[in-house]
Scaffold this active site. Structure first.
Site, short mmCIF file in Angstrom:
data_model
loop_
_atom_site.label_atom_id
_atom_site.label_comp_id
_atom_site.label_asym_id
_atom_site.label_seq_id
_atom_site.Cartn_x
_atom_site.Cartn_y
_atom_site.Cartn_z
N ASP A 228 0.88 -1.16 0.00
CA ASP A 228 0.00 0.00 0.00
C ASP A 228 0.93 1.22 0.00
O ASP A 228 2.10 1.12 0.36
CB ASP A 228 -0.95 0.00 1.21
CG ASP A 228 -2.13 0.95 0.96
OD1 ASP A 228 -2.04 1.78 0.03
OD2 ASP A 228 -3.13 0.87 1.69
C1 BGC Z 1 -4.91 3.44 0.01
C2 BGC Z 1 -4.98 2.46 -1.16
C3 BGC Z 1 -4.72 3.19 -2.45
C4 BGC Z 1 -3.37 3.88 -2.35
C5 BGC Z 1 -3.01 4.65 -3.59
C6 BGC Z 1 -3.65 4.24 -0.01
O1 BGC Z 1 -3.66 5.24 0.95
O2 BGC Z 1 -5.02 2.74 1.22
O3 BGC Z 1 -6.22 1.82 -1.19
O4 BGC Z 1 -4.79 2.30 -3.53
O5 BGC Z 1 -3.40 4.79 -1.27
O6 BGC Z 1 -3.79 5.79 -3.70
#
Ligand code: BGC
Length: 758
Positions: A228
Site C-alpha cells: 500500500d
Molecule cells: C490506500 C490504497 C490506495 C493507495 C493509492 C492508499 O492510501 O489505502 O487503497 O490504492 O493509497 O492511492
C-alpha cells in the site's frame, strides 16, 4: 520486450534494486537501456483515477466513469453485472493508458464505523469473495491488471498505518482471509496489495506468513505483491517477507539499503531476483495490451445507472412506492441537487458527467410539479428555517422525497465514523417532514449502515441509495417510478444501535492494538448467536413484486464431503411485476466439536422472473461449505453429521430447510496430548479405545478415595464424575502414583504412543 531470464541476466544490482521501488507516485522504474517501460498503477476501485501527470501525487484526475462504490455493488448480489463493470473499468483503463487498477478492496466490514466501508463489499467473506472475483475477472479479461487489497485485517481507519490487529488463527481463516483466498484462486489477480496495519505484531509489508506462506505457497498466487502507498518500513525485511514492489517512489535510501544488503550478504540476491522477475512478468502482461484510444462514455454511464438501480436497497415500503403519477412532489434535501455519489480519499473519481437527481426525477415525473428545498446545511449546523421551509413544501405536496446524504466529514477514507447517526438537522428534518406529510420517502446516501430508530416509524418508505456513482440520480428516479423493480439486498446488517454491534467492546483498540475479541461473530453471525434484533438483517431487500419458494431438494443425502451436494428449489414470481430475487443458501451445523456461527452464507443466486414465472434454481455446495478451520489441526475440517441447509430471502427470512448427512473422508490425527483431560480422552474415539479401561478404574479409585469410602458424591457436595472429567489424565494418575506400575507421565506417554499407532 526481451524474455525475462535474458532481461534479468543483463540487469545490474543497482538496476534490480531500483526496480523493486517505484519511480514516482504511480509508476514503476523504467530501464531505458533494456527497453523496459514504466508501468502505470492507479486507483481504483470503482473508477479509473488517472492523474494528468502520471508522476505526480496530485489530487487532479482525468475524466472517467464513476461507478457505484463496492457497498452498492455488493448489494446487487449479481456476479454477471460485476463482471460487466470490470470489463468497462478495463476499457477505461486501456484508454487512459493504465496498466493496473488498484482494487478491489475485500476487507470485511467488522464494524459499521470503519470510514472506508463504502469501498468494501460485505461483512460476509463468501459474498465479498464471489463478487470481487467477478470484478477482477472482468477487468483482467481485457488485459488490465488488478490489485486485490488490503491484505489483510485492515478493518478500520483509526491508526490504520500502525494499528496491530490481534486476531486468532481460526477467526483469521474463517472471516478475514477467505475473500482474498477466493479471489486469488478464482481470478488470479495480477497483484495483491499489502495492508498498512500490523497483524498479530507484524506489518502487512513484512508479514512472511501472509505474503509468502499463505498467499503463494498455500493459495498458489502467482502474481506480484505491491505495498500500500507508504506501507513499507524496512525495504530489506519486506523483500524477504515476499513484498515485490514498494510504492510510491523514488526512495533512493531504500534502494541503496537493498544494494548494501546484497553486498554484505544480509539479503540473498536470489530473493531480489525473484521480485524483479515478478515485476518483469507484470510488465510483460501489461505490454500484451496496447493502450490508448477512447472509451464509450455514454454506454458506461448507462451501465453505471443500471448497476446503481440493481444495488439500491428498498428497506421499507408501506405501499407508497412505486409512485403512481402524483401531481405535486416536494423534493427535499440538498443531495437532490448536489448528488453525494462517491466517497472521499484515494477512490475519488473525476466523473465524465453527473446526473442531477432532481432533473432525472423531473424527466420521469411527467406533468407533476416538483418543488425543491435544501432541507439541511452542508455542515453540522442546526437550521430550523430550512426545516420550516421543507415542512411547508411537504404539506402542500402529495408526496415528499427526502434526499439525505451523510456528510463527508462523517465518512471517508482516512478516518472512522464517530457514530452511526445522520446529522441532528437531518433527523429533525425527517421527523418534521414526515409528521406533516406521512407519504414521505427517505433516500439515504451513505457508504455503510446508519441508525434510524428516531424516525423510521414515521416515514412510508426508505430506499438505501449508498454512494451510487455518477448515474445514481437517474437510478433513484427509475426505482421511485417503478421503471426498474428494486432487487438490491443488504450485504451488511443494519443494527438498531451502535452499542449492539459486534465489535462495540473491542473497537478501536488501545495502546496500539485492536483485539478482535468478538472472534468469528461479526455481522449476522453475531446477531444470530445473540438472538439479538437488528434494524434490517443481512440479505434483506424489498421488491415491488413477491416471490414464493417451493419444492426444495438435494442431490444426495448422505453425501461424502469431497463430493459436496447440490441444493435445488423452485422460485415463483407471485406478483404482477417482473423482478429479480436473490436466493440465499445458509448452512447450519447441527453438532460440531467447536463453536460455530448459527448459520453461514455458502451460496446464492439471483434470478429475473416475469409475473407468474417459475424457475428451478440450483446451488452447489462443496467441502468448504461445510468445513471450519480447526486451529488444532491447522486445516479445514468438515465433521461427519447432520447439517441444515437453509434457503431464504434474507438471513432472517428462511423459506425452506433441508437436512443432509455428511460423511467424512478426512483422516485426522488425534489431538490428544500429555495434558489432555479425561473428558477429552473419552470424547476422542481413538483415545477412548486405548484409555477407557484405565480411566474407569482410576476414576473409581479416585472417587472412592475422595469420598473417604462413603457413598458417591457425599461429603464434598459435588458431582465427582464431572469434577474428575476436567482433570488431565496425568494429574489423576499422579494422585495415585504409589499404586501405579510406572510414573503417571510415562503411562500417558505410552497411551499416546498406542493411539498414534492406530
Ligand atoms: C490506500 C490504497 C490506495 C493507495 C493509492 C492508499 O492510501 O489505502 O487503497 O490504492 O493509497 O492511492
Amino acid at each position: 520486450m526481451q524474455d525475462i531470464p535474458t532481461l534479468l541476466r543483463q540487469m545490474t544490482l543497482a538496476e534490480k534494486a531500483a526496480l523493486v521501488t517505484g519511480a514516482s507516485a504511480w509508476t514503476t522504474t523504467p530501464i531505458e537501456r533494456l527497453e523496459l517501460p514504466e508501468l502505470l498503477l492507479t486507483d481504483g476501485p470503482h473508477g479509473v483515477r488517472r492523474s494528468p501527470d502520471i508522476h505526480a501525487l496530485g489530487l487532479q484526475s482525468l475524466p472517467a466513469t464513476c461507478f457505484p462504490t463496492a457497498a452498492l455493488l455488493a448489494a446487487t448480489w449479481d456476479r454477471a453485472l460485476l463482471y460487466r463493470v470490470g470489463e468497462a473499468l478495463a476499457a477505461e483503463a486501456v484508454a487512459l493508458e493504465v496498466d493496473v487498477l488498484l482494487g478491489p478492496g475485500v476487507n470485511m466490514k467488522r464494524t459499521p464505523l470503519c470510514g472506508r466501508n463504502f469501498e468494501y463489499f460485505s461483512e460476509d467473506p463468501l459474498l465479498a469473495g464471489e463478487l470481487a472475483a467477478q470484478l477482477v475477472a472482468g477487468i483482467q479479461s481485457k488485459g488490465v491488471g488488478t490489485s486485490l487489497k488490503h491484505f489483510a485485517a485492515n478493518n478500520q481507519e483509526y491508526q490504520r498505518f500502525s494499528i496491530d490487529a490481534v486476531v486468532d488463527t481460526r477467526t483469521l481463516h474463517e472471516i478475514y482471509l477467505p475473500a482474498f483466498e477466493r479471489v486469488v484462486k478464482q481470478a488470479q489477480p495480477w497483484t495483491v496489495m499489502c495492508a498498512y496495519n500490523r497483524l498479530n505484531g507484524s506489518y502487512g509489508a513484512e508479514n512472511t506468513a501472509l505474503l509468502t506462506a499463505l498467499l503463494r505457497q498455500e493459495w498458489g498466487f502467482a502474481g506480484l505483491v505491491v505495498s500500500d502507498w507508504g506501507a513499507v518500513h524496512d525495504r530489506v525485511r519486506s523483500l524477504q517477507a515476499g513484498l515485490d514492489l514498494e510504492m510510491p517512489g523514488p526512495k533512493p535510501r531504500r534502494t541503496q539499503a537493498v544494494i548494501e544488503a546484497v553486498q554484505t550478504g544480509q539479503l540473498d540476491e536470489s530473493v531480489l531476483d525473484t521480485s524483479v522477475q515478478r515485476i518483469l512478468t507484470l510488465a510483460q502482461q501489461a505490454a500484451a495490451t496496447p493502450k490508448g484510444g477512447a472509451f464509450p462514455v455514454a454506454d458506461h454511464h448507462a451501465l453505471a445507472r443500471q448497476v446503481a438501480a440493481a444495488g439500491m436497497v428498498l428497506l421499507k415500503n408501506d405501499g407508497l412506492l412505486p409512485l403512481r403519477t402524483p401531481h405535486r412532489i416536494a423534493v427535499i434535501g440538498r443531495a437532490a441537487r448536489e448528488p453525494h455519489f462517491q466517497g472521499g480519499g484515494s477512490s475519488h473519481i473525476h466523473p465524465t458527467q453527473v446526473d442531477s437527481p432532481f432533473d432525472e426525477l423531473q424527466k420521469l415525473a411527467g406533468e407533476a410539479t416538483l418543488t425543491y428545498c435544501t432541507g439541511y446545511p452542508a455542515d453540522d449546523r442546526l437550521d430550523p428555517a430550512l426545516i420550516d421551509e421543507a415542512v411547508q413544501a411537504a404539506s402542500q405536496a402529495e408526496v415528499a422525497l427526502l434526499y439525505i446524504a451523510l456528510p463527508s466529514y462523517k465518512e471517508s477514507e482516512g478516518y472512522d465514523r464517530p457514530d452511526l447517526d445522520l446529522t441532528a438537522q437531518q433527523v429533525a428534518l425527517i421527523q418534521a417532514v414526515s409528521a406533516a406529510q406521512p407519504r414521505c420517502v427517505v433516500l439515504l446516501h451513505n457508504g455503510a449502515a446508519v441508525v434510524m430508530s428516531d424516525w423510521i416509524d414515521g416515514v412510508a418508505a426508505v430506499l438505501e441509495v449508498w454512494m451510487a456513482g455518477q448515474a445514481g440520480g437517474g437510478a433513484i428516479a427509475d426505482l421511485l417510478f417503478g421503471v426498474v423493480n428494486p432487487s438490491g439486498k443488504l450485504a451488511e446488517s443494519f443494527p438498531l444501535r451502535l452499542v449492539d454491534t459486534p465489535a462495540a467492546l473491542n473497537y478501536p483498540g488501545e495502546n496500539g492494538q485492536v483485539r478482535y475479541g468478538e472472534g468469528l461473530f461479526i455481522g449476522y453471525r453475531f446477531y444470530d448467536a445473540r438472538q439479538a434484533p437488528v434494524l434490517f438483517p443481512f440479505g434483506h431487500g424489498l421488491s415491488y413484486t413477491t416471490f414464493a419458494y417451493s419444492h426444495p431438494s438435494v442431490s444426495a443425502t448422505p453425501f461424502r464431503d469431497i463430493d459436496g451436494v447440490t441444493v435445488s428449489i423452485d422460485v415463483t414470481n407471485t406478483g404482477s411485476l417482473a423482478g429479480s430475487e436473490t436466493v440465499q443458501l445458509y448452512v447450519h451445523d447441527r453438532h460440531c466439536s467447536l463453536t460455530r456461527p448459527v448459520k453461514e452464507l455458502k451460496g446464492f443466486t439471483k434470478v429475473f422472473l416475469q409475473p407468474g414465472e417459475t424457475r428451478r434454481l440450483s446451488i452447489e455446495l462443496d467441502f468448504r461449505a461445510f468445513a471450519f478451520y480447526h486451529p488444532g489441526h491447522q486445516r479445514w475440517v468438515a465433521e461427519a453429521g447432520e447439517f441444515e441447509l437453509l434457503i431464504g430471502a434474507s438471513a432472517a427470512d428462511i423459506r425452506a430447510t433441508v437436512t443432509v448427512l455428511l460423511q467424512t473422508t478426512q483422516e485426522l490425527p488425534s489431538l490428544l496430548h500429555a495434558e489432555s483431560t479425561v473428558r477429552e480422552w473419552l470424547a476422542d474415539p481413538r483415545g477412548q479405545a486405548v484409555a477407557a479401561p484405565l480411566i474407569h478404574q482410576i476414576t473409581q479409585q479416585m472417587g472412592a478415595a475422595l469420598n473417604g469410602g462413603g457413598e458417591e458424591g457425599a461429603g464434598i457436595g459435588m458431582d465427582l464424575a464431572g469434577f474428575l472429567q476436567e482433570m488431565p489424565l496425568a494429574s489423576i494418575l499422579g494422585f495415585q502414583e504409589e499404586r501405579l506400575p510406572a510414573p503417571a507421565e510415562t503411562i500417558v506417554a505410552d497411551l499416546l504412543r498406542q493411539l498414534h499407532r492406530r
